[in-house]
Design a protein around this motif. Structure first.
Motif, PDB file in Angstrom:
ATOM      1  N   TYR A   1      46.069  27.698  67.907  1.00  0.00           N
ATOM      2  CA  TYR A   1      45.629  26.386  68.085  1.00  0.00           C
ATOM      3  C   TYR A   1      46.801  25.749  68.919  1.00  0.00           C
ATOM      4  N   GLY A   2      46.907  25.750  70.157  1.00  0.00           N
ATOM      5  CA  GLY A   2      48.072  25.111  71.038  1.00  0.00           C
ATOM      6  C   GLY A   2      49.226  26.007  70.712  1.00  0.00           C
ATOM      7  N   LEU A   3      50.267  25.467  70.216  1.00  0.00           N
ATOM      8  CA  LEU A   3      51.458  26.552  69.995  1.00  0.00           C
ATOM      9  C   LEU A   3      51.468  26.921  68.542  1.00  0.00           C
ATOM     10  N   GLU A   4      50.430  26.625  67.702  1.00  0.00           N
ATOM     11  CA  GLU A   4      50.444  27.028  66.354  1.00  0.00           C
ATOM     12  C   GLU A   4      49.277  28.125  65.878  1.00  0.00           C
ATOM     13  N   ARG A   5      49.865  28.993  64.991  1.00  0.00           N
ATOM     14  CA  ARG A   5      48.824  30.244  64.641  1.00  0.00           C
ATOM     15  C   ARG A   5      48.541  29.934  63.217  1.00  0.00           C
TER      16      ARG A   5
ATOM     17  N   VAL B   1      35.356  31.198  49.449  1.00  0.00           N
ATOM     18  CA  VAL B   1      35.442  31.321  50.893  1.00  0.00           C
ATOM     19  C   VAL B   1      34.881  30.093  51.452  1.00  0.00           C
ATOM     20  N   LEU B   2      35.827  29.139  52.064  1.00  0.00           N
ATOM     21  CA  LEU B   2      35.422  28.124  52.814  1.00  0.00           C
ATOM     22  C   LEU B   2      34.423  28.447  54.122  1.00  0.00           C
ATOM     23  N   PRO B   3      33.768  27.717  54.443  1.00  0.00           N
ATOM     24  CA  PRO B   3      32.641  27.772  55.453  1.00  0.00           C
ATOM     25  C   PRO B   3      33.678  27.611  56.770  1.00  0.00           C
ATOM     26  N   GLU B   4      33.049  28.455  58.104  1.00  0.00           N
ATOM     27  CA  GLU B   4      33.760  28.327  59.318  1.00  0.00           C
ATOM     28  C   GLU B   4      33.596  27.087  59.904  1.00  0.00           C
ATOM     29  N   PRO B   5      34.298  26.182  60.384  1.00  0.00           N
ATOM     30  CA  PRO B   5      33.858  24.956  61.208  1.00  0.00           C
ATOM     31  C   PRO B   5      33.503  25.425  62.515  1.00  0.00           C
ATOM     32  N   PRO B   6      32.796  24.578  63.286  1.00  0.00           N
ATOM     33  CA  PRO B   6      32.511  24.894  64.423  1.00  0.00           C
ATOM     34  C   PRO B   6      33.401  24.848  65.577  1.00  0.00           C
ATOM     35  N   GLY B   7      33.401  25.609  66.774  1.00  0.00           N
ATOM     36  CA  GLY B   7      34.539  25.342  67.822  1.00  0.00           C
ATOM     37  C   GLY B   7      35.857  25.918  67.322  1.00  0.00           C
ATOM     38  N   LEU B   8      35.801  26.990  66.679  1.00  0.00           N
ATOM     39  CA  LEU B   8      37.078  27.651  66.497  1.00  0.00           C
ATOM     40  C   LEU B   8      37.680  28.448  67.648  1.00  0.00           C
ATOM     41  N   PRO B   9      38.938  28.579  68.000  1.00  0.00           N
ATOM     42  CA  PRO B   9      39.413  29.426  69.044  1.00  0.00           C
ATOM     43  C   PRO B   9      39.186  30.770  68.610  1.00  0.00           C
TER      44      PRO B   9
ATOM     45  N   GLU C   1      43.018  25.185  51.356  1.00  0.00           N
ATOM     46  CA  GLU C   1      42.546  23.519  51.103  1.00  0.00           C
ATOM     47  C   GLU C   1      41.533  23.383  52.584  1.00  0.00           C
ATOM     48  N   GLU C   2      41.791  24.330  53.620  1.00  0.00           N
ATOM     49  CA  GLU C   2      41.126  24.275  55.036  1.00  0.00           C
ATOM     50  C   GLU C   2      40.706  25.639  55.129  1.00  0.00           C
ATOM     51  N   PHE C   3      39.846  25.738  56.177  1.00  0.00           N
ATOM     52  CA  PHE C   3      39.348  27.131  56.669  1.00  0.00           C
ATOM     53  C   PHE C   3      40.421  28.157  56.848  1.00  0.00           C
ATOM     54  N   ASP C   4      41.532  27.511  57.797  1.00  0.00           N
ATOM     55  CA  ASP C   4      42.664  28.513  58.060  1.00  0.00           C
ATOM     56  C   ASP C   4      43.873  27.464  57.731  1.00  0.00           C
ATOM     57  N   HIS C   5      45.069  28.189  57.550  1.00  0.00           N
ATOM     58  CA  HIS C   5      46.470  27.507  57.350  1.00  0.00           C
ATOM     59  C   HIS C   5      47.551  27.788  58.439  1.00  0.00           C
ATOM     60  N   PRO C   6      48.219  26.858  58.807  1.00  0.00           N
ATOM     61  CA  PRO C   6      49.504  27.228  59.689  1.00  0.00           C
ATOM     62  C   PRO C   6      50.545  27.770  58.681  1.00  0.00           C
TER      63      PRO C   6
END
Length: 119
Positions: A88-92, A7-15, A52-57
C-alpha cells in the motif's frame, strides 16, 4: 475453520499480493522453518487472534526490533507461504493465509493459536 480465531472478509479493491507460493507449492518443512522463530510465531499468532482489520502494517505488531530485522522476518513468513503481503504505497500489510494453510496442513494454525509465548 477453527473456532479459536476469526477470518475477516476481504475488502474490495485490494492491491495484488506480493509473490508467494501457490497452495500446491506450500511445503511443510518451509512453513515449519518459518514458524521456528518465536518472533515469527508471535507475529502469526497475533494476526490470528488479535486482528482488527483485514491486514496489518508492521507497526501494528508493536515489536521493538529494527526495521531491517522485521523486514527479514515478514519476508520469511511470506516466502514460506504462511502470510500474504500487499503493498500500500510505501507500507506493506500482512495477513495469515488461513484458507490455504488449513487446506494444505489441517490443524496447524490451531496449534499456532493455542501456543503460549514465554514471558
Amino acid at each position: 475453520m477453527s473456532a479459536a480465531f476469526e477470518v475477516l472478509p476481504e475488502p474490495p479493491g485490494l492491491p495484488e499480493p506480493l509473490p508467494e507460493p501457490s497452495v500446491g507449492e506450500l511445503r511443510l518443512e518451509e512453513v515449519m522453518g518459518a514458524l521456528s522463530s518465536s518472533l515469527r510465531l508471535t507475529i502469526v499468532r497475533k494476526l490470528l487472534l488479535e486482528s482488527e482489520e483485514f491486514d496489518h502494517p508492521c507497526q501494528w505488531f508493536g515489536l521493538d526490533r529494527p526495521k531491517s530485522s522485521l523486514t527479514h522476518h515478514f519476508k520469511a513468513l511470506r516466502e514460506a507461504g504462511v502470510t500474504r503481503q500487499r503493498q500500500y504505497g510505501l507500507e506493506r500489510r500482512s495477513q495469515v493465509r488461513v484458507a490455504d494453510l488449513n487446506a494444505r496442513f489441517p490443524g496447524l494454525l490451531d496449534l499456532v493459536a493455542a501456543w503460549t509465548p514465554e514471558q
